[in-house]
Scaffold this motif. Structure first.
Motif, PDB file in Angstrom:
ATOM      1  N   GLY A  45     -36.144  18.392 -22.568  1.00 33.91           N
ATOM      2  CA  GLY A  45     -36.224  19.359 -23.652  1.00 33.91           C
ATOM      3  C   GLY A  45     -34.873  20.007 -23.885  1.00 33.91           C
ATOM      4  N   ILE A  46     -34.496  20.172 -25.142  1.00 37.18           N
ATOM      5  CA  ILE A  46     -33.171  20.697 -25.484  1.00 37.18           C
ATOM      6  C   ILE A  46     -33.256  22.110 -26.049  1.00 37.18           C
ATOM      7  CG2 ILE A  46     -31.070  20.299 -26.817  1.00 37.18           C
ATOM      8  CD1 ILE A  46     -31.602  18.202 -24.677  1.00 37.18           C
ATOM      9  N   SER A  47     -34.091  22.307 -27.052  1.00 38.01           N
ATOM     10  CA  SER A  47     -34.142  23.582 -27.756  1.00 38.01           C
ATOM     11  C   SER A  47     -35.169  24.524 -27.125  1.00 38.01           C
ATOM     12  CB  SER A  47     -34.499  23.361 -29.222  1.00 38.01           C
ATOM     13  OG  SER A  47     -33.534  22.567 -29.868  1.00 38.01           O
ATOM     14  N   THR A  48     -34.975  25.810 -27.402  1.00 35.43           N
ATOM     15  CA  THR A  48     -35.977  26.822 -27.073  1.00 35.43           C
ATOM     16  C   THR A  48     -36.516  27.409 -28.374  1.00 35.43           C
ATOM     17  OG1 THR A  48     -34.331  28.605 -26.949  1.00 35.43           O
ATOM     18  CG2 THR A  48     -34.776  27.377 -24.936  1.00 35.43           C
ATOM     19  N   SER A  49     -37.573  28.192 -28.273  1.00 33.82           N
ATOM     20  CA  SER A  49     -38.214  28.724 -29.479  1.00 33.82           C
ATOM     21  C   SER A  49     -37.329  29.681 -30.257  1.00 33.82           C
ATOM     22  CB  SER A  49     -39.518  29.425 -29.103  1.00 33.82           C
ATOM     23  OG  SER A  49     -39.269  30.471 -28.174  1.00 33.82           O
ATOM     24  N   SER A  50     -36.324  30.281 -29.603  1.00 33.07           N
ATOM     25  CA  SER A  50     -35.462  31.261 -30.268  1.00 33.07           C
ATOM     26  C   SER A  50     -34.208  30.649 -30.889  1.00 33.07           C
ATOM     27  CB  SER A  50     -35.042  32.347 -29.266  1.00 33.07           C
ATOM     28  OG  SER A  50     -34.314  31.786 -28.193  1.00 33.07           O
ATOM     29  N   ASP A  51     -34.013  29.348 -30.752  1.00 32.20           N
ATOM     30  CA  ASP A  51     -32.814  28.714 -31.297  1.00 32.20           C
ATOM     31  C   ASP A  51     -32.843  28.725 -32.821  1.00 32.20           C
ATOM     32  OD1 ASP A  51     -31.944  28.223 -28.773  1.00 32.20           O
ATOM     33  OD2 ASP A  51     -32.631  26.147 -28.709  1.00 32.20           O
ATOM     34  N   ALA A  52     -31.648  28.824 -33.416  1.00 31.95           N
ATOM     35  CA  ALA A  52     -31.544  28.862 -34.876  1.00 31.95           C
ATOM     36  C   ALA A  52     -32.017  27.564 -35.500  1.00 31.95           C
ATOM     37  CB  ALA A  52     -30.103  29.157 -35.289  1.00 31.95           C
ATOM     38  N   TRP A  53     -31.757  26.455 -34.862  1.00 30.85           N
ATOM     39  CA  TRP A  53     -32.294  25.176 -35.320  1.00 30.85           C
ATOM     40  C   TRP A  53     -32.821  24.407 -34.120  1.00 30.85           C
ATOM     41  CZ3 TRP A  53     -27.094  26.380 -35.364  1.00 30.85           C
ATOM     42  CH2 TRP A  53     -26.281  25.613 -34.528  1.00 30.85           C
ATOM     43  N   GLN A  54     -33.845  23.637 -34.381  1.00 26.15           N
ATOM     44  CA  GLN A  54     -34.568  22.960 -33.321  1.00 26.15           C
ATOM     45  C   GLN A  54     -34.096  21.518 -33.164  1.00 26.15           C
ATOM     46  OE1 GLN A  54     -36.967  24.544 -31.289  1.00 26.15           O
ATOM     47  NE2 GLN A  54     -36.126  26.344 -32.363  1.00 26.15           N
ATOM     48  N   ILE A  55     -34.031  21.069 -31.922  1.00 27.37           N
ATOM     49  CA  ILE A  55     -33.659  19.686 -31.603  1.00 27.37           C
ATOM     50  C   ILE A  55     -34.820  19.059 -30.839  1.00 27.37           C
ATOM     51  CG2 ILE A  55     -32.023  18.202 -30.379  1.00 27.37           C
ATOM     52  CD1 ILE A  55     -29.926  20.347 -30.711  1.00 27.37           C
ATOM     53  N   ASP A  56     -35.232  17.886 -31.278  1.00 29.72           N
ATOM     54  CA  ASP A  56     -36.343  17.200 -30.632  1.00 29.72           C
ATOM     55  C   ASP A  56     -35.987  16.858 -29.185  1.00 29.72           C
ATOM     56  OD1 ASP A  56     -37.811  17.290 -32.952  1.00 29.72           O
ATOM     57  OD2 ASP A  56     -37.078  15.342 -33.667  1.00 29.72           O
ATOM     58  N   PRO A  57     -36.975  16.814 -28.304  1.00 29.49           N
ATOM     59  CA  PRO A  57     -36.702  16.416 -26.913  1.00 29.49           C
ATOM     60  C   PRO A  57     -36.033  15.049 -26.849  1.00 29.49           C
ATOM     61  CG  PRO A  57     -38.909  17.320 -27.118  1.00 29.49           C
ATOM     62  CD  PRO A  57     -38.384  17.177 -28.518  1.00 29.49           C
ATOM     63  N   LEU A  58     -35.142  14.904 -25.899  1.00 24.43           N
ATOM     64  CA  LEU A  58     -34.388  13.663 -25.737  1.00 24.43           C
ATOM     65  C   LEU A  58     -35.130  12.747 -24.770  1.00 24.43           C
ATOM     66  CD1 LEU A  58     -31.731  12.143 -26.367  1.00 24.43           C
ATOM     67  CD2 LEU A  58     -30.727  13.277 -24.379  1.00 24.43           C
ATOM     68  N   ALA A  59     -35.609  11.603 -25.285  1.00 19.55           N
ATOM     69  CA  ALA A  59     -36.340  10.634 -24.464  1.00 19.55           C
ATOM     70  C   ALA A  59     -35.429   9.446 -24.163  1.00 19.55           C
ATOM     71  CB  ALA A  59     -37.602  10.173 -25.180  1.00 19.55           C
ATOM     72  N   LEU A  60     -35.231   9.157 -22.884  1.00 20.15           N
ATOM     73  CA  LEU A  60     -34.322   8.093 -22.462  1.00 20.15           C
ATOM     74  C   LEU A  60     -35.074   7.073 -21.619  1.00 20.15           C
ATOM     75  CD1 LEU A  60     -31.298  10.304 -21.322  1.00 20.15           C
ATOM     76  CD2 LEU A  60     -31.546   9.127 -23.511  1.00 20.15           C
ATOM     77  N   SER A  61     -34.770   5.811 -21.829  1.00 16.62           N
ATOM     78  CA  SER A  61     -35.313   4.758 -20.978  1.00 16.62           C
ATOM     79  C   SER A  61     -34.617   4.846 -19.625  1.00 16.62           C
ATOM     80  CB  SER A  61     -35.090   3.393 -21.622  1.00 16.62           C
ATOM     81  OG  SER A  61     -35.640   2.367 -20.841  1.00 16.62           O
ATOM     82  N   SER A  62     -35.353   5.197 -18.600  1.00 15.56           N
ATOM     83  CA  SER A  62     -34.747   5.639 -17.345  1.00 15.56           C
ATOM     84  C   SER A  62     -33.856   4.581 -16.683  1.00 15.56           C
ATOM     85  CB  SER A  62     -35.833   6.101 -16.371  1.00 15.56           C
ATOM     86  OG  SER A  62     -36.736   5.054 -16.100  1.00 15.56           O
TER      87      SER A  62
END
Length: 428
Positions: free
Chosen positions: A53-70
């Motif tokens: 997870g990258i963004s929090t609820s208070s961020d000015a703009w939201q970034i989708d969670p980063l999903a990586l092939s492990s």
């Protein structure tokens, strides 16, 4: 007629002694890169996804969670570690030392490979991970800066642990009695100064072994705080031990930046004071006349004395300054985090701070980076224990201390303390 002048043959010039770069860093890099390549890359679980997870609820703009092939990502990062290890070996073979940026690059690649492997099939908040790491690093940064200020002047400060604990204790008591958290911060500085004053008197004036004095002070502060906690703070907590915590201050606009904002710009005044202290100590040590005198006293006190510098006065003042910085760091335990004092709450952080100082090569910025690394490792073991990784919890608990051992053993390559560090100066 005057006698002819006979010229004595000049002494042969001393040959230049080439200092061979240390192989410690390339060997350590190679071992860790091999571990990463096999454990995180080749033997990693295929088909799993690591989500951050990258963004929090208070961020000015939201970034989708980063999903990586492990497995593929961990393998790629492990190969970066292998390349860095090979380049470090080539540098040493060519007679060059391993630069700090290369160590930082290797550390980042190795940690990211480990994270991707450990979080396979799970999701964690990257922002929360960094927030917790910074919180755990604050006392370490203040303690490491205290060590830098003292040892750059030639005094070994083993009493950082006691200074942190004294700052935590007195800040909680004074803040509770006065009802002011900011008066408690001042009391923390005074507590660190008192412990440092005793260290300076015995180590500088009476020339007692500096390490012994530091150990004795640590035991003394531990005993006094434990006794007073049992007699006053625990049975009458409402009167003596309920200071509360400092409010978080959000910097407008900056606090809304994803990741960086919540981590750096939604903090208490102690954390902001840490930013300022690191910058001031770095500039003062390496860009001012005062810093030049301090470093001269720590490297060659006799030469500094011949130039009119009062060696022991400079050392005394630096020890007091270092104690004040460490005391402020101790206040973070109580006023910045927990909101109350508890037994032995410094928990050996003063000794980890000493390792961070060595890891950072007696530099304020280097000590900051090392302290952040140790704080990150400490928070990581807690977070991975919660999500249930395949790593044994006992190993994760050992991780910060394993890093400390590597640091003191010379993972960062050749490190050299100030030449007169720990040596008392008696004016002849």
């Amino acid at each position: 007629m005057s006698a002819p002048t006979v010229l004595a043959p000049s002494a042969p010039a001393a040959p230049d002694i080439a200092v061979r770069p240390s192989w410690k860093a390339p060997i350590a890099f190679a071992v860790l890169a091999l571990v990463a390549l096999i454990a995180f890359g080749i033997l990693g679980e295929s088909g799993q996804t690591s989500t951050f997870g990258i963004s929090t609820s208070s961020d000015a703009w939201q970034i989708d969670p980063l999903a990586l092939s492990s497995q593929p990502v961990a393998l790629g990062l492990s190969l970066v570690c292998v390349v860095v290890a090979a380049y470090a070996a080539w540098l040493v073979r060519a007679g060059h030392s391993v630069p700090m940026w290369l160590t930082v690059l290797f550390t980042i690649a190795f940690v990211l490979a480990f994270l991707v492997w450990a979080v396979a099939g799970e999701q964690i908040s990257f922002t929360s991970l960094l927030q917790g790491a910074l919180a755990l690093s604050v006392p370490l940064v203040f303690g490491a800066l205290s060590g830098v200020l003292c040892e750059r002047a030639g005094v070994i400060n083993i009493a950082i642990e006691g200074q942190l604990l004294a700052g935590a204790f007195l800040s909680a008591v004074v803040a509770t009695l006065t009802g002011s958290l900011y008066v408690g911060l001042v009391a923390a500085v005074v507590a660190g100064l008192l412990v440092a004053f005793v260290l300076a008197v015995f180590a500088i004036k009476y020339i007692v072994n500096q390490i012994i004095v530091g150990v004795v002070l640590n035991v003394l502060v531990l005993g006094v705080t434990n006794f007073l906690y049992g007699q006053l703070l625990a049975p009458e907590a409402a009167t003596w031990n309920s200071p509360g915590t400092l409010p978080r201050v959000e910097i407008p606009l900056l606090s809304e930046i994803p990741v960086i904002g919540p981590v750096l710009f939604e903090q208490t005044i102690i954390v902001y004071a840490m930013y300022v202290t690191v910058a001031l100590v770095h500039v003062a040590l390496f860009r001012t006349r005062w810093g030049l005198r301090v470093r001269a006293v720590g490297e060659h006190p006799k030469a500094a004395d011949t130039l009119g510098i009062r060696v022991n006065t400079v050392r005394f003042r630096n020890v007091l300054l270092g104690g004040a910085v460490a005391g402020l760091g101790g206040a973070f335990f109580t006023l910045g985090n927990v909101g109350a004092f508890s037994r032995e709450m410094s928990a050996g952080q003063g000794f980890i701070a000493l390792a961070a100082m060595i890891f950072g090569r007696w530099s304020p910025l280097g000590a900051l980076g090392a302290a952040l690394l140790f704080g990150f490792a400490n928070n990581l073991q807690s977070l991975l224990g919660i999500i249930g990784t395949p790593i044994p919890s006992e190993f994760m608990l050992m991780l910060p201390y394993i890093l400390t051992i590597f640091a003191v053993a010379g993972l960062v390559g050749r490190v050299r303390a100030p030449a007169a560090d720990g040596e008392p100066y008696v004016k002849s």
